[in-house]
Design an enzyme around this catalytic site. Sequence first.
Site, PDB file in Angstrom:
ATOM      1  CB  CYS A 164      57.092  38.265  30.243  1.00  0.00           C
ATOM      2  SG  CYS A 164      56.888  37.057  28.922  1.00  0.00           S
ATOM      3  CE  LYS A 168      50.651  32.228  25.170  1.00  0.00           C
ATOM      4  NZ  LYS A 168      49.776  31.903  26.312  1.00  0.00           N
ATOM      5  CG  ASP A 169      55.482  32.313  22.871  1.00  0.00           C
ATOM      6  OD1 ASP A 169      54.979  32.701  23.944  1.00  0.00           O
ATOM      7  OD2 ASP A 169      55.511  31.119  22.518  1.00  0.00           O
ATOM      8  NE  ARG A 222      52.044  25.581  32.165  1.00  0.00           N
ATOM      9  CZ  ARG A 222      51.992  26.731  31.513  1.00  0.00           C
ATOM     10  NH1 ARG A 222      51.569  27.825  32.118  1.00  0.00           N
ATOM     11  NH2 ARG A 222      52.359  26.804  30.247  1.00  0.00           N
ATOM     12  NE  ARG A 237      47.426  37.753  29.588  1.00  0.00           N
ATOM     13  CZ  ARG A 237      46.556  36.761  29.672  1.00  0.00           C
ATOM     14  NH1 ARG A 237      45.306  36.999  30.019  1.00  0.00           N
ATOM     15  NH2 ARG A 237      46.933  35.524  29.421  1.00  0.00           N
ATOM     16  NE  ARG A 238      46.894  32.911  31.156  1.00  0.00           N
ATOM     17  CZ  ARG A 238      47.562  32.017  30.453  1.00  0.00           C
ATOM     18  NH1 ARG A 238      48.578  31.358  31.017  1.00  0.00           N
ATOM     19  NH2 ARG A 238      47.243  31.766  29.198  1.00  0.00           N
ATOM     20  NE  ARG A 288      58.092  29.250  32.671  1.00  0.00           N
ATOM     21  CZ  ARG A 288      59.364  29.451  32.358  1.00  0.00           C
ATOM     22  NH1 ARG A 288      60.138  30.131  33.188  1.00  0.00           N
ATOM     23  NH2 ARG A 288      59.867  28.995  31.221  1.00  0.00           N
TER      24      ARG A 288
END
Length: 328
Positions: free
Chosen positions: A246, A82-83, A159, A135-136, A153
């Site tokens: 992003c 996904k990166d 996190r 997106r989230r 981040r």
Amino acid sequence: MKDRLIIGTRGSALALAQTRRVAAALEAANPGLETELRVIRTTGDAVQKTPLSEIGDRGLFVREIEEALLRSEVDLAVHSLKDLPSADPEDLCLAAVPCREDARDALITPRAFPRSTPWAERLPQGATVGTSSLRRKSQLLHLRPDLLVTNFRGNVDTRLRKLSSGDVDACILACAGLDRLGVFPQTGTRLPLDAFVPAPGQGALALQSRRDDARVALLCSPLEDPLVRGAVTAERRVMSALQGGCQVPLGVHARPLELDSGDGPRLATQMEMLAFVASPDGQTVIRATEGGEVSKPIELADRVVSSLRSQGVEELLGSFLEGANRVD
């Protein structure tokens, strides 16, 4: 003399865990192969406080590794797929796409709830939820506009520690990362795919090599999963068509559908694709769901893009992405 393979990777615990898993699989599939991991710091690792959607750049977590690959300082790179930007650099390719972990997102709260408790009921009115993903954020606000979504981040451990310290009431992380690290919390719940459509490539790994390196291609070939390759090819096609990254609240996920032949599941021949595009505040949402043949991922992706365009997706994206290029 042993064959040697130098693998480039980021230095986070997750990146190292998944790269070590790939290295072990490569050595098991290629007797006599010896692998070495080389840690490379990326721009995304260096810039920790700015929201990803505001940095305005693609390839934040891969560019420096790709440059080392092009300079022949490493033979292979392992990325979270996904990166990757939607298009590979001219001289690089995906040597293999291995089997995929759970592509879903996970909601993590400080305390546990009964498994039957719906995710939305785990968040009090006006709760603060941490995520670095636009997106989230848009999907959360679409379903729960009362929530306060804040930039969050850092690596997985950071996190989870911030959550325990009370910085936020909950956070959203990728299931794949938690599973690969073996740290999926008892307080976590896996969010439904239809409500929280994952990022393109989420849960998959990319084994990237130089396009002309036949040796590395051969070494990686035993790790290839054709069904995952087809799925992520479709997802990246949609991302490319919509200029996603992003900065775009885009979710897209393709899933092969296993068919029961009576003697148990057999190899999937059909694939379903879900796509989600929204305004950053979640107030405007466009969705598409299409099915197609596993062997024709580009055709499936193009039908999804056509459906999104017929619903005005480009006008929606254009409203908050000035000067966005359109792909015909």
